[in-house]
Motif scaffolding. Structure first.
Motif, short mmCIF file in Angstrom:
data_model
loop_
_atom_site.label_atom_id
_atom_site.label_comp_id
_atom_site.label_asym_id
_atom_site.label_seq_id
_atom_site.Cartn_x
_atom_site.Cartn_y
_atom_site.Cartn_z
N ASP A 155 127.75 3.50 79.28
CA ASP A 155 126.74 4.32 78.61
C ASP A 155 127.18 4.69 77.20
O ASP A 155 126.37 4.68 76.26
CB ASP A 155 126.47 5.59 79.43
CG ASP A 155 125.81 5.28 80.77
OD1 ASP A 155 125.26 4.17 80.91
OD2 ASP A 155 125.88 6.14 81.67
N ALA A 156 128.46 5.04 77.05
CA ALA A 156 128.96 5.39 75.72
C ALA A 156 128.90 4.20 74.77
O ALA A 156 128.56 4.33 73.59
CB ALA A 156 130.39 5.92 75.82
N SER A 157 129.22 3.01 75.28
CA SER A 157 129.17 1.82 74.42
C SER A 157 127.75 1.49 74.01
O SER A 157 127.49 1.12 72.86
CB SER A 157 129.79 0.62 75.16
OG SER A 157 129.02 0.31 76.31
N LYS A 158 126.77 1.66 74.94
CA LYS A 158 125.37 1.42 74.57
C LYS A 158 124.91 2.41 73.51
O LYS A 158 124.22 2.04 72.56
CB LYS A 158 124.49 1.53 75.82
CG LYS A 158 124.69 0.40 76.82
CD LYS A 158 123.79 0.60 78.02
CE LYS A 158 123.99 -0.51 79.05
NZ LYS A 158 123.17 -0.29 80.27
N LYS A 159 125.29 3.67 73.67
CA LYS A 159 124.91 4.68 72.69
C LYS A 159 125.51 4.39 71.33
O LYS A 159 124.86 4.50 70.29
CB LYS A 159 125.35 6.06 73.19
CG LYS A 159 124.96 7.20 72.27
CD LYS A 159 125.42 8.53 72.83
CE LYS A 159 125.05 9.68 71.90
NZ LYS A 159 125.52 10.99 72.42
N TYR A 160 126.77 3.97 71.33
CA TYR A 160 127.44 3.65 70.07
C TYR A 160 126.78 2.46 69.38
O TYR A 160 126.56 2.46 68.17
CB TYR A 160 128.92 3.37 70.32
CG TYR A 160 129.66 2.89 69.11
CD1 TYR A 160 130.06 3.77 68.10
CD2 TYR A 160 129.95 1.53 68.95
CE1 TYR A 160 130.73 3.32 66.98
CE2 TYR A 160 130.61 1.08 67.83
CZ TYR A 160 131.01 1.97 66.86
OH TYR A 160 131.67 1.52 65.75
N MET A 161 126.44 1.43 70.17
CA MET A 161 125.81 0.24 69.59
C MET A 161 124.45 0.57 69.01
O MET A 161 124.07 0.09 67.95
CB MET A 161 125.70 -0.85 70.66
CG MET A 161 127.03 -1.43 71.09
SD MET A 161 127.92 -2.25 69.76
CE MET A 161 126.82 -3.62 69.46
N SER A 162 123.67 1.42 69.70
CA SER A 162 122.35 1.78 69.19
C SER A 162 122.47 2.59 67.90
O SER A 162 121.73 2.38 66.94
CB SER A 162 121.58 2.58 70.24
OG SER A 162 122.28 3.77 70.57
N GLU A 163 123.44 3.53 67.85
CA GLU A 163 123.63 4.32 66.63
C GLU A 163 124.09 3.45 65.48
O GLU A 163 123.64 3.61 64.34
CB GLU A 163 124.65 5.43 66.89
CG GLU A 163 124.15 6.52 67.81
CD GLU A 163 125.20 7.57 68.04
OE1 GLU A 163 126.34 7.37 67.54
OE2 GLU A 163 124.91 8.59 68.71
N ALA A 164 124.97 2.49 65.76
CA ALA A 164 125.44 1.60 64.70
C ALA A 164 124.30 0.74 64.17
O ALA A 164 124.18 0.50 62.98
CB ALA A 164 126.57 0.72 65.23
N THR A 165 123.39 0.30 65.07
CA THR A 165 122.26 -0.52 64.63
C THR A 165 121.31 0.30 63.76
O THR A 165 120.84 -0.17 62.72
CB THR A 165 121.52 -1.07 65.85
OG1 THR A 165 122.44 -1.78 66.67
CG2 THR A 165 120.40 -2.01 65.43
N ASP A 166 121.03 1.54 64.18
CA ASP A 166 120.14 2.39 63.39
C ASP A 166 120.74 2.71 62.03
O ASP A 166 120.05 2.70 61.01
CB ASP A 166 119.85 3.69 64.14
CG ASP A 166 119.12 3.42 65.45
OD1 ASP A 166 118.54 2.33 65.58
OD2 ASP A 166 119.16 4.30 66.34
N THR A 167 122.03 2.98 62.00
CA THR A 167 122.68 3.30 60.72
C THR A 167 122.69 2.10 59.80
O THR A 167 122.45 2.21 58.59
CB THR A 167 124.12 3.77 60.98
OG1 THR A 167 124.10 4.84 61.92
CG2 THR A 167 124.77 4.22 59.68
N ALA A 168 122.93 0.93 60.36
CA ALA A 168 122.95 -0.27 59.53
C ALA A 168 121.57 -0.57 58.96
O ALA A 168 121.42 -1.03 57.82
CB ALA A 168 123.44 -1.47 60.35
#
Length: 241
Positions: free
Chosen positions: A171-184
């Motif tokens: 769950d933490a990895s999915k959240k991190y990946m989604s935040e990184a995608t939005d930031t990028a």
């Protein structure tokens, strides 16, 4: 390196070991070969086969056929294991530990081959006891067959279980990946670096790299002072008689 067996079934094969035996007969020695092979589709199906033949290619082919007959279905979760597990066969024991996405398969050659053919992408391992290829591969397979999902355990026991450490990591990895995608997607393109070579800095010095030792100008030697003209030697006085 993995060998593609059947494109329709997406099966691949990896040879774990080749063994040679010799039988002494009247005319000399008669050699025979055995092969240990692991076959899988990298999607939860894996099998181990063993075959003997007078030649190496024939032994590998027989081992691949044996592995196809013994294909097993293992339970995985997002490319890793649902929970830590330990498999044992003979004198070999292997500990399999789930890992976060991006870790990779940290294992030896034999254990890595079995895990990759099964479809494991992220996993930590530790082997104990004998390092025999046959026992190690079968110990890994025993550990993979002992895996269970949390939902399956809840259905069997009739209770509600809390989230495991593996669920929290995923769950933490999915959240991190989604935040990184939005930031990028929200950030602008980075500007190209400005070339400051040859430009003066506020302090008065020019930017750019310092000249190398062989590029630095040697200090100019001072011109030697002009030699003063030599004075004429005084004439020798004649002695008066």
């Amino acid at each position: 390196m993995a060998e593609v067996l059947a494109e329709t079934q997406a099966l691949e094969s990896t040879t774990l070991g080749i063994y040679r035996t010799a039988t002494v007969v009247k005319g000399g020695r008669r050699f025979s070969f055995a092969a240990l092979v692991v076959v899988g589709d990298r999607n939860g199906s894996v099998g181990i086969g063993y075959g003997k033949a007078p030649g190496v290619p024939a032994a590998i082919e027989k081992a691949q056929k044996d592995a196809k007959k013994n294909m097993k279905k293992v339970i995985l979760k997002a490319g890793t294991l649902p929970h830590p597990v330990q498999g044992k066969f003979g004198a070999s024991s292997v500990r399999l530990i789930p890992a976060a996405p991006g870790t990779g398969v940290i294992a030896g050659a034999t254990v890595r081959a079995v895990l990759e053919m099964a479809g494991v992408v992220d996993c930590l391992t530790k082997s104990y006891g004998s390092n025999n290829h046959k026992n190690l591969s079968k110990a890994v397979l025993e550990g993979l067959l002992a895996l269970r999902l949390r939902t399956d355990v809840e259905a069997l026991r009739g209770v509600k279980l809390e989230k495991t450490a593996v669920d929290e990591i995923l769950d933490a990895s999915k959240k991190y990946m989604s935040e990184a995608t939005d930031t990028a997607g929200a950030t602008e393109k980075a500007k190209a670096p400005v070339n400051t070579v040859g430009q003066k800095k506020p302090g008065g010095k020019k930017g750019g790299r310092r000249p190398r030792r062989n590029e630095q100008e040697a200090p100019k030697a001072e011109a030697p002072a002009a030699a003063a003209p030599k004075a004429d030697a005084p004439a020798e006085e004649t002695k008066s008689e």
